[in-house]
Enzyme design. Sequence first.
Site, PDB file in Angstrom:
ATOM      1  N   ASP A  29       0.837  -1.253   0.109  1.00  0.00           N
ATOM      2  CA  ASP A  29      -0.074  -0.102   0.061  1.00  0.00           C
ATOM      3  C   ASP A  29       0.867   1.200   0.232  1.00  0.00           C
ATOM      4  O   ASP A  29       1.956   1.194   0.556  1.00  0.00           O
ATOM      5  CB  ASP A  29      -0.885  -0.093   1.318  1.00  0.00           C
ATOM      6  CG  ASP A  29      -2.153   0.869   1.168  1.00  0.00           C
ATOM      7  OD1 ASP A  29      -2.359   1.486  -0.073  1.00  0.00           O
ATOM      8  OD2 ASP A  29      -2.765   1.117   1.987  1.00  0.00           O
ATOM      9  N   ASN A  77     -10.494  -2.717  -6.665  1.00  0.00           N
ATOM     10  CA  ASN A  77      -9.621  -2.125  -7.236  1.00  0.00           C
ATOM     11  C   ASN A  77     -10.412  -1.470  -8.924  1.00  0.00           C
ATOM     12  O   ASN A  77      -9.860  -0.759  -9.190  1.00  0.00           O
ATOM     13  CB  ASN A  77      -8.320  -2.406  -7.300  1.00  0.00           C
ATOM     14  CG  ASN A  77      -7.558  -2.478  -6.233  1.00  0.00           C
ATOM     15  OD1 ASN A  77      -6.583  -3.059  -5.905  1.00  0.00           O
ATOM     16  ND2 ASN A  77      -7.908  -1.320  -5.115  1.00  0.00           N
TER      17      ASN A  77
HETATM   18  C1  FPP Z   1      -1.714  -0.017  -3.637  1.00  0.00           C
HETATM   19  O1  FPP Z   1      -1.405   1.338  -3.586  1.00  0.00           O
HETATM   20  C2  FPP Z   1      -1.035  -0.556  -4.614  1.00  0.00           C
HETATM   21  C3  FPP Z   1      -1.805  -1.362  -5.785  1.00  0.00           C
HETATM   22  C4  FPP Z   1      -3.288  -1.350  -5.718  1.00  0.00           C
HETATM   23  C5  FPP Z   1      -1.249  -1.936  -6.815  1.00  0.00           C
HETATM   24  C6  FPP Z   1       0.124  -2.758  -6.548  1.00  0.00           C
HETATM   25  C7  FPP Z   1       0.955  -3.263  -7.820  1.00  0.00           C
HETATM   26  C8  FPP Z   1       2.258  -3.238  -7.830  1.00  0.00           C
HETATM   27  C9  FPP Z   1       3.056  -2.721  -6.674  1.00  0.00           C
HETATM   28  C10 FPP Z   1       2.832  -3.886  -9.021  1.00  0.00           C
HETATM   29  C11 FPP Z   1       2.855  -5.399  -8.860  1.00  0.00           C
HETATM   30  C12 FPP Z   1       3.393  -6.034  -9.983  1.00  0.00           C
HETATM   31  C13 FPP Z   1       3.474  -7.340 -10.220  1.00  0.00           C
HETATM   32  C14 FPP Z   1       3.716  -7.816 -11.538  1.00  0.00           C
HETATM   33  C15 FPP Z   1       2.709  -8.185  -9.392  1.00  0.00           C
HETATM   34  P1  FPP Z   1      -2.208   2.467  -3.611  1.00  0.00           P
HETATM   35  O2  FPP Z   1      -2.519   2.881  -5.014  1.00  0.00           O
HETATM   36  O3  FPP Z   1      -3.819   2.138  -2.921  1.00  0.00           O
HETATM   37  O4  FPP Z   1      -1.685   3.864  -2.964  1.00  0.00           O
HETATM   38  P2  FPP Z   1      -2.362   4.928  -2.098  1.00  0.00           P
HETATM   39  O5  FPP Z   1      -3.201   4.407  -0.986  1.00  0.00           O
HETATM   40  O6  FPP Z   1      -1.204   5.887  -1.651  1.00  0.00           O
HETATM   41  O7  FPP Z   1      -3.310   5.411  -3.038  1.00  0.00           O
END
Ligand code: FPP
Length: 249
Positions: A29, A77
């Site tokens: 996150d 998501n």
């Molecule tokens: C949450 O942070 C993150 C995600 C929903 C996506 C995570 C994906 C990756 C790190 C890529 C992984 C790649 C592979 C190939 C498995 P957020 O966007 O919710 O952050 P925020 O809470 O700060 O908005």
Amino acid sequence: MTAEQTVQYPLPQELHRDRLPRHVAVIMDGNGRWAKRRGLPRIMGHRRGVDTLKKLLRCSRDWGIGALTAYAFSTENWGRPLEEVEFLMTLFERVLRQELKEMMAENVCINFVGNLKALPQSLQAEIYRAVQLTRSNAGIRFTIATNYGGRQEIVQAAQNLAVQVQKGLLQPDEIDEALFSRHLYTAGAPDPDLLIRTSGEMRISNFLLWQLAYAEFYVTDTLWPDFDVTEFHQAIAAYQQRERRFGKV
Ligand code: FPP
């Protein structure tokens, strides 16, 4: 070969090899916030998040942790802006394609959990290829939760079992925890011993609801792109200091 590929992570002296978690799960996150703080588009945070994940996978493997599961995309998501969803789908596909050769060389067994049928066809094809190619690899088991929801997984398991009962193949009282577990996406895999969540949120967010029943939690304020091997070390050290009682005294 890039510099990163040559990095080896020796187990820090402070950590006990015989008390490592067998399975670590991560809620990655804070990518969006990481990007926002730098005046960058959110997708840059996801891109950097991939680098963190790659490092953690290699480090887990080098330290002798048997399984790593990462929450890449939840069933909720899809509610994000279309542009971000499309970027993530393309990112998953590209990373899988680019990293497959190296994962094979490193003996990684790639696995996916979630409702994969709702993903773009080209991503499904890449997932299928990666899973088939690496299925006999005996190294670390790397599971990516994509379009995953814990409640949905449990409902689906209940439906499967109900169908078996309806067909007369199963009696309701034959359904126990072991049988139920075998109908989850994670059938056959050990439950996570440790859950790491970054960015300070104290939520489970519909992740592995059944499987995390007795996991130890480690929550850090660090945003996922900034999470590094030093902090992974801290998380494992904290885990090794916990007394796991599994509901007993
Ligand atoms: C949450 O942070 C993150 C995600 C929903 C996506 C995570 C994906 C990756 C790190 C890529 C992984 C790649 C592979 C190939 C498995 P957020 O966007 O919710 O952050 P925020 O809470 O700060 O908005």
